[in-house]
Write an enzyme that holds these catalytic residues in place. Structure first.
Site, PDB file in Angstrom:
ATOM      1  CG  ASP A 154      36.715  42.922  35.157  1.00 55.72           C
ATOM      2  OD1 ASP A 154      36.615  41.903  34.453  1.00 55.72           O
ATOM      3  OD2 ASP A 154      37.639  43.757  35.031  1.00 55.72           O
ATOM      4  CG  ASN A 167      47.912  37.190  34.308  1.00 58.81           C
ATOM      5  OD1 ASN A 167      48.213  36.607  35.341  1.00 58.81           O
ATOM      6  ND2 ASN A 167      46.776  36.960  33.662  1.00 58.81           N
ATOM      7  CG  HIS A 186      50.220  33.735  32.509  1.00 61.99           C
ATOM      8  ND1 HIS A 186      49.010  34.314  32.211  1.00 61.99           N
ATOM      9  CD2 HIS A 186      51.078  34.162  31.548  1.00 61.99           C
ATOM     10  CE1 HIS A 186      49.114  35.039  31.108  1.00 61.99           C
ATOM     11  NE2 HIS A 186      50.365  34.961  30.683  1.00 61.99           N
ATOM     12  CG  ASP A 214      46.753  30.384  36.989  1.00 64.78           C
ATOM     13  OD1 ASP A 214      46.081  31.169  36.287  1.00 64.78           O
ATOM     14  OD2 ASP A 214      47.372  29.412  36.526  1.00 64.78           O
ATOM     15  CD  GLU A 236      40.115  39.739  33.170  1.00 64.55           C
ATOM     16  OE1 GLU A 236      40.180  40.790  32.512  1.00 64.55           O
ATOM     17  OE2 GLU A 236      40.385  38.617  32.693  1.00 64.55           O
TER      18      GLU A 236
END
Length: 322
Positions: free
Chosen positions: A188, A196, A201, A205, A232
Site C-alpha cells: 500500500d 493526490n 491526480h 497517476d 493505491e
C-alpha cells in the site's frame, strides 16, 4: 538450412526473445521440416520438434505463436498432441494448423474435433501455407490484444484484479499438488490521498505507474506476479517460497520504491514509500487462499501501526518499532 534446433534440456538458455512470430514445426520427417523452414524463415523464427513429447515440452516452456503439426507420427500422433495442448490452460490459446498427407473427410473432422484451427495437405503449396499462417497469426495477435486489455490494469500495465484472482486460484491448486508453500505480499502506498491532494491526480497517476514498475522490476522469478488490486494497493503472488524468502522479496520491493525518490511533502518520510504485509500458507486443505490474503492484510496493518515504510507479517507484534 538454418533451422533453430530444439533441445529440451538446454531450452531455457538457448532461445532468445524476438519480436518476430515464433513458429513450431512438429514433424518426424526432416524433409518436411526443411520445406516449411524454407517457406517461413525469412519472416519468422522457426523452431522444430521431431516428436509429440518434445512439442509439448517446448510449448509449455516457451509458447510459440503458432504450431504446424504433422498428424501421423510415432508414439504420440498429432491429434493427441493437439488435445494435450488444448487441455492445458497455459497452452490452449496456441493455434494449431495440422499438416497432413491424408485426404480423408473423417481425418479432417478429427483435426477440427481435436482443436485445430486449420489444416494443410502435403505436398504443401507455399503460397497457400504462407497465407493461412499469416491469417491465423493476425487472429492470434488480435486475440492476445483483447486478452491483455481484459487482464491488465490500464493505468499501470501490471495485472489487474481479474488476472490476480485467476492466478491465485491456479497457484493455490498447483502448490497444493506439489506440497510447496505459497506467499503473498500486500503493498500500500503510504499517504497516497495526501499525495493526490498535494500534487494533483495526474501526478498521482504517474506515481502509481512508477511504483508499479519498481515492484515489477523487484520480482526476479518468472512465476511471481504483481497486480493492482485497489486504488493505491498492489498484491504480489510468490509461489513456492517460504515466509523468510518472501520477506526478502518484499523488502527489496520496499527499498526499490523508496529509491525512486518521488517527493512527498505530506509524508513524514519526505518521499513516496510503501507499507507491506506478507504471509505464507501451505495449501494443504487446512487454509484457504482467502485466509492467506487476510493474513497478509494483517501484516500490512502492523506495518502501518509500526510507522509505515516497512514490511511486517501477521506474526510480527502489531506495534513493533521499525
Amino acid at each position: 538450412m538454418n533451422v533453430i534446433l530444439f533441445d529440451v534440456e538446454a531450452l531455457p538458455g538457448t532461445v532468445a526473445a524476438s519480436r518476430r512470430a515464433r513458429l513450431l514445426v512438429v514433424d518426424d520427417q526432416p524433409i518436411n521440416i526443411r520445406a516449411l523452414h524454407e517457406v517461413f524463415s525469412a519472416d519468422h523464427d522457426v523452431f522444430m520438434a521431431t516428436n509429440g513429447a518434445q512439442a509439448l515440452a517446448f510449448c509449455q516452456q516457451t509458447p510459440p505463436d503458432l504450431v504446424l503439426l504433422d498428424v501421423v507420427m510415432p508414439d504420440m500422433n498429432g491429434l493427441e498432441v493437439c488435445r494435450a495442448l488444448k487441455a492445458d490452460p497455459e497452452t490452449q490459446s496456441i493455434p494449431v494448423i495440422f499438416v497432413t498427407s491424408l485426404d480423408d473427410p473423417a481425418e479432417e473432422a478429427a483435426c477440427w474435433d481435436a482443436g485445430g484451427v486449420d489444416f494443410i495437405t502435403k505436398p504443401i503449396n507455399a503460397l497457400t501455407v504462407r497465407n493461412r499462417v499469416r491469417a491465423h497469426l493476425t487472429l492470434k495477435q488480435q486475440s492476445d490484444l483483447l486478452r491483455r486489455m481484459a487482464w491488465v490494469d490500464g493505468l499501470t500495465g501490471v495485472a489487474n484484479r481479474r488476472q490476480f484472482d485467476e492466478r491465485l486460484e491456479r497457484e493455490w491448486q498447483r502448490c497444493r499438488r506439489s506440497g510447496q508453500p505459497l506467499s503473498a505480499g500486500i503493498i500500500d502506498i503510504d499517504h497516497f490521498k495526501a499525495y493526490n491532494d498535494t500534487y494533483g491526480h495526474l501526478a498521482g497517476d504517474d506515481c502509481l505507474r512508477q511504483v508499479a514498475a519498481a515492484i515489477e522490476r523487484s520480482l526476479a522469478r518468472p512465476g511471481d506476479l504483481v497486480a493492482r488490486t485497489g486504488g493505491e494497493e498492489f498484491t504480489c503472488l510468490l509461489p513456492e517460497i517460504d515466509l523468510a524468502g518472501a520477506r526478502v522479496v518484499v523488502e527489496n520491493v520496499e527499498r526499490a520504491v523508496r529509491a525512486l525518490g518521488i517527493s512527498h511533502s505530506a509524508s513524514e518520510h519526505g518521499t513516496v514509500t510503501v507499507s507491506i504485509g506478507v504471509a505464507t500458507a501451505q495449501p494443504d486443505g487446512e487454509e484457504s487462499a482467502e485466509s492467506l490474503l487476510n493474513r497478509a492484510d494483517g501484516g500490512l496493518y502492523r506495518a502501518k501501526r509500526a510507522g509505515r515504510a516497512r514490511v511486517r507479517s501477521d506474526e510480527d507484534p502489531s506495534a513493533a518499532a521499525g
